[in-house]
Design an enzyme around this catalytic site. Structure first.
Site, PDB file in Angstrom:
ATOM      1  N   LEU A  72       0.850  -1.187   0.000  1.00 19.48           N
ATOM      2  CA  LEU A  72       0.000   0.000   0.000  1.00 19.48           C
ATOM      3  C   LEU A  72       0.890   1.242   0.000  1.00 19.48           C
ATOM      4  O   LEU A  72       2.001   1.212   0.518  1.00 19.48           O
ATOM      5  CB  LEU A  72      -0.867   0.026   1.259  1.00 19.48           C
ATOM      6  CG  LEU A  72      -1.832  -1.140   1.482  1.00 19.48           C
ATOM      7  CD1 LEU A  72      -2.592  -0.933   2.800  1.00 19.48           C
ATOM      8  CD2 LEU A  72      -2.814  -1.272   0.328  1.00 19.48           C
ATOM      9  N   THR A  75       2.954   5.769  -5.357  1.00 19.92           N
ATOM     10  CA  THR A  75       4.179   6.479  -5.754  1.00 19.92           C
ATOM     11  C   THR A  75       4.780   7.220  -4.568  1.00 19.92           C
ATOM     12  O   THR A  75       5.979   7.140  -4.301  1.00 19.92           O
ATOM     13  CB  THR A  75       3.838   7.490  -6.866  1.00 19.92           C
ATOM     14  OG1 THR A  75       3.239   6.794  -7.948  1.00 19.92           O
ATOM     15  CG2 THR A  75       5.077   8.228  -7.355  1.00 19.92           C
ATOM     16  N   GLY A 149      -8.051  -3.297 -10.437  1.00 19.34           N
ATOM     17  CA  GLY A 149      -9.477  -2.960 -10.496  1.00 19.34           C
ATOM     18  C   GLY A 149      -9.844  -2.312 -11.819  1.00 19.34           C
ATOM     19  O   GLY A 149      -9.090  -1.494 -12.347  1.00 19.34           O
ATOM     20  N   GLY A 221      11.544  20.413 -13.246  1.00 23.84           N
ATOM     21  CA  GLY A 221      10.432  20.586 -12.310  1.00 23.84           C
ATOM     22  C   GLY A 221      10.917  20.107 -10.950  1.00 23.84           C
ATOM     23  O   GLY A 221      12.116  19.845 -10.752  1.00 23.84           O
ATOM     24  N   GLU A 242      16.682  21.757 -19.455  1.00 30.20           N
ATOM     25  CA  GLU A 242      15.252  22.074 -19.335  1.00 30.20           C
ATOM     26  C   GLU A 242      14.757  22.682 -20.651  1.00 30.20           C
ATOM     27  O   GLU A 242      15.416  23.539 -21.239  1.00 30.20           O
ATOM     28  CB  GLU A 242      15.032  23.051 -18.150  1.00 30.20           C
ATOM     29  CG  GLU A 242      13.696  23.758 -18.094  1.00 30.20           C
ATOM     30  CD  GLU A 242      12.484  22.832 -18.003  1.00 30.20           C
ATOM     31  OE1 GLU A 242      12.511  21.879 -17.209  1.00 30.20           O
ATOM     32  OE2 GLU A 242      11.511  23.078 -18.758  1.00 30.20           O
ATOM     33  N   ASP A 350      -3.569  12.235  -8.715  1.00 28.07           N
ATOM     34  CA  ASP A 350      -2.789  12.617  -9.903  1.00 28.07           C
ATOM     35  C   ASP A 350      -3.541  12.502 -11.223  1.00 28.07           C
ATOM     36  O   ASP A 350      -3.088  13.049 -12.227  1.00 28.07           O
ATOM     37  CB  ASP A 350      -1.524  11.737  -9.998  1.00 28.07           C
ATOM     38  CG  ASP A 350      -0.387  12.268  -9.146  1.00 28.07           C
ATOM     39  OD1 ASP A 350      -0.613  13.178  -8.330  1.00 28.07           O
ATOM     40  OD2 ASP A 350       0.746  11.761  -9.295  1.00 28.07           O
ATOM     41  N   HIS A 484      11.240  35.143  18.265  1.00 30.81           N
ATOM     42  CA  HIS A 484      12.633  35.463  17.937  1.00 30.81           C
ATOM     43  C   HIS A 484      13.575  34.543  18.701  1.00 30.81           C
ATOM     44  O   HIS A 484      13.343  34.298  19.882  1.00 30.81           O
ATOM     45  CB  HIS A 484      12.934  36.916  18.324  1.00 30.81           C
ATOM     46  CG  HIS A 484      14.375  37.284  18.127  1.00 30.81           C
ATOM     47  ND1 HIS A 484      14.889  37.555  16.877  1.00 30.81           N
ATOM     48  CD2 HIS A 484      15.415  37.407  19.002  1.00 30.81           C
ATOM     49  CE1 HIS A 484      16.175  37.842  16.991  1.00 30.81           C
ATOM     50  NE2 HIS A 484      16.521  37.754  18.266  1.00 30.81           N
TER      51      HIS A 484
END
Ligand SMILES: Cc1cc2nc3c(=O)[nH]c(=O)nc-3n(C[C@H](O)[C@H](O)[C@H](O)COP(=O)(O)OP(=O)(O)OC[C@H]3O[C@@H](n4cnc5c(N)ncnc54)[C@H](O)[C@@H]3O)c2cc1C
Length: 505
Positions: A72, A75, A149, A221, A242, A350, A484
């Site tokens: 489980l 990514t 599934g 990225g 890039e 995603d 601070h």
């Protein structure tokens, strides 16, 4: 009747996910073919799917979580957020060690990197959290179902049928009133190439046997930039190539510009506006050919190349074509509670069109979907208030509109910028590069965007998101006490900088 299905991982993604210590996992392939009708079946156990499943259990729903792999977590847990952040933390320690004498620690002037242990620690962390997920499923009474599934079509009499294919090819069916599709994404490859031991994606690079002497990273990225940062810390010669005119293209332009400067200072060769033409294997490694910004052809060889040119949604082969679900270039179109055009079918994570591919966005979209299914009050994903974090050295944390986006939207913009060089805690932690940039609406002083480059930027951004949720304004925040000495004081100074009144710069 219930039967147990246990199957080993196929080599490839699943194997890499489980690391070298791949354990045999077994799930209960529950009484799927029998009488149970679930309230919701979630397909995919990444951060989107497992979060939806847990919240579903908490809301009293009968939930099935379907996972094709033997672990489980998806990514994020196995080949994304968690292993990369582990390596980045190690790299940070390593970078600090380079200044040991300055910190008053002697005799660490010849430290040696033990890459095997770096990988072991990464695997141990992933394993710990994988087990944790198993525990959470039990705790929330989620039935974990092993198998691939696939939707079989629209619901009949309000009940969907999901076809399950187990590791050994056995087929069964599961009945459910609602389906949440959370199948995630895969790394894109260039020129139809397949990853191997030299041409790597995020999966292979996470278990390479040694730190490469040289690495070319294609794509700047978050994924590309993080790996560039990790391997530069460990001493690799790193080259970034890039396609777009700047690295970290979605970020505010000033962030890209300063990150480029700092990466170059770290010795990273940054090339933008470059089109990769070819990747070839050589005797010693790989050769990448690209056309540079000036139209000239450049060839560079390295031991390894990482292809980090984005991620494509896994929406094929899950039966969506048998439904009314609308697809846009592979991504699923959804309404405000993540509902698709097919009644009872939701999409999260995603695979969703227009959502950034981030674990926390996936998780929240799962919570929204399942809350709606439970008939409870929900709030749609707030697309304009999503923190985007890159955990490189230096880190990036941003939320809301960039200066350019705010202007495009017609705002009269006021900007405040405070450099970490003026923050005493940044000096204490020996990390004073970067800045906090506030983009505010000139009329009412509302904070429209916050862009941070520097130490703990990925933590500091949480304050900015809360501020924007509450529609905070510059004049309120200028009078909000920050402790601070902390890095968060740089937020206070940056808010005040909008009015030209930062104390420490
Ligand atoms: C190198 C890297 C670093 C990253 N770092 C960060 C980070 O620091 N922070 C962040 O927010 N995001 C990060 N991300 C992005 C993040 O990993 C993804 O946004 C997130 O994993 C998406 O979650 P998901 O649940 O939609 O999909 P996934 O995590 O991809 O999970 C989908 C799951 O569905 C399963 N599945 C697929 N199809 C089926 C099927 N038909 N039947 C059953 N199971 C199926 C898969 O096996 C998988 O387990 C990173 C990504 C990469 C690659």
């Amino acid at each position: 009747m219930a039967f147990r299905a246990s199957f080993r991982l196929n080599r490839g993604e699943s194997a890499a996910r489980a690391g070298d210590g791949a354990q045999e996992w077994s799930f209960v392939l529950a009484d799927t073919t029998l009488n149970t009708i679930y309230d919701v079946a979630v397909i995919g156990s990444g951060p989107a799917g497992y979060t939806a499943a847990i919240r579903g259990g908490q809301l009293g729903l009968k939930v099935a979580l379907i996972e094709k792999d033997s672990v489980l977590g998806g990514t994020c847990l196995h080949v994304g957020c968690i292993p990369t952040k582990t390596l980045l933390f190690n790299a940070e320690i390593w970078d600090h060690l380079k200044h040991a004498t300055e910190y008053g620690i002697d005799n660490v002037d010849a430290p040696q990197l033990n890459w095997e242990n770096v990988l072991k620690r990464k695997t141990a962390i992933v394993d710990k959290h994988t087990k944790g997920l198993g525990f959470l499923m039990k705790k929330n009474k989620v039935t974990v179902v092993a198998g691939f599934g696939r939707l079989t079509g629209p619901a009949k009499d309000g009940v969907h049928t999901v076809e399950l294919t187990a590791g050994d090819g056995t087929k069964s069916q599961l009945k459910t009133k609602n389906v949440i599709v959370a199948t995630g994404s895969d790394a894109k490859m260039l020129f139809g190439m397949k990853p191997d031991d030299r041409i790597l994606t995020n999966i292979e690079i996470l278990s390479i046997p040694a730190v490469p002497k040289s690495l070319i990273v294609i794509g700047a990225g978050a994924v590309g930039v993080e790996f560039a940062s990790i391997f530069r810390s460990y001493g690799s010669e790193v080259t970034i190539v890039e396609f777009l005119p700047r690295i970290m293209p979605p970020e505010d332009e000033e962030i890209s510009k300063e990150l480029t400067r700092l990466f170059k200072k770290r010795g990273i060769d940054v090339n933008t506006s470059c089109k990769v033409e070819k990747i070839e294997k050589t005797a010693a490694g790989v050769k990448v050919t690209w056309t540079g910004a000036n139209g000239k052809t450049v060839e560079k060889e390295a031991e390894k190349v990482l292809v980090a040119v984005g991620r494509g949604p896994r929406t094929e082969a899950v039966g969506l074509e048998k439904t009314k679900v609308e697809i846009d270039r592979g991504f699923v179109k959804v309404h405000e509670a993540q509902e698709t055009a097919e009644p009872g079918v939701y999409a999260i994570g995603d695979i969703v069109a227009g959502l950034p591919q981030l674990a926390h966005v996936g998780a929240m979209s799962g919570i929204v979907a399942v809350t709606k299914i439970a008939g409870r009050k929900y709030r749609p994903v707030q697309r304009e208030r999503i923190p985007a974090c890159t955990y490189s050295e230096p880190q990036i944390g941003s939320a809301g509109l960039t200066e350019a986006q705010a202007k495009e939207k017609g705002y009269t913009v006021k900007v405040g910028k405070f450099p970490f060089a003026g923050n005493s805690k940044a000096t204490i932690v020996n990390s004073h590069d970067g800045f906090v940039k506030i983009v505010a609406d000139a009329k009412y002083g509302e904070i429209l965007g916050v862009h941070i480059l520097g130490p703990s930027a990925t933590e500091l951004i949480a304050e900015a998101v809360a501020v924007m949720e509450l529609e905070g304004t510059v004049d309120e925040l200028m009078f909000t006490i920050h402790a601070h000495p902390t890095l968060s004081e740089s937020m206070l100074d940056a808010y005040a900088a909008v009015e030209g009144m930062a104390i420490n710069a």
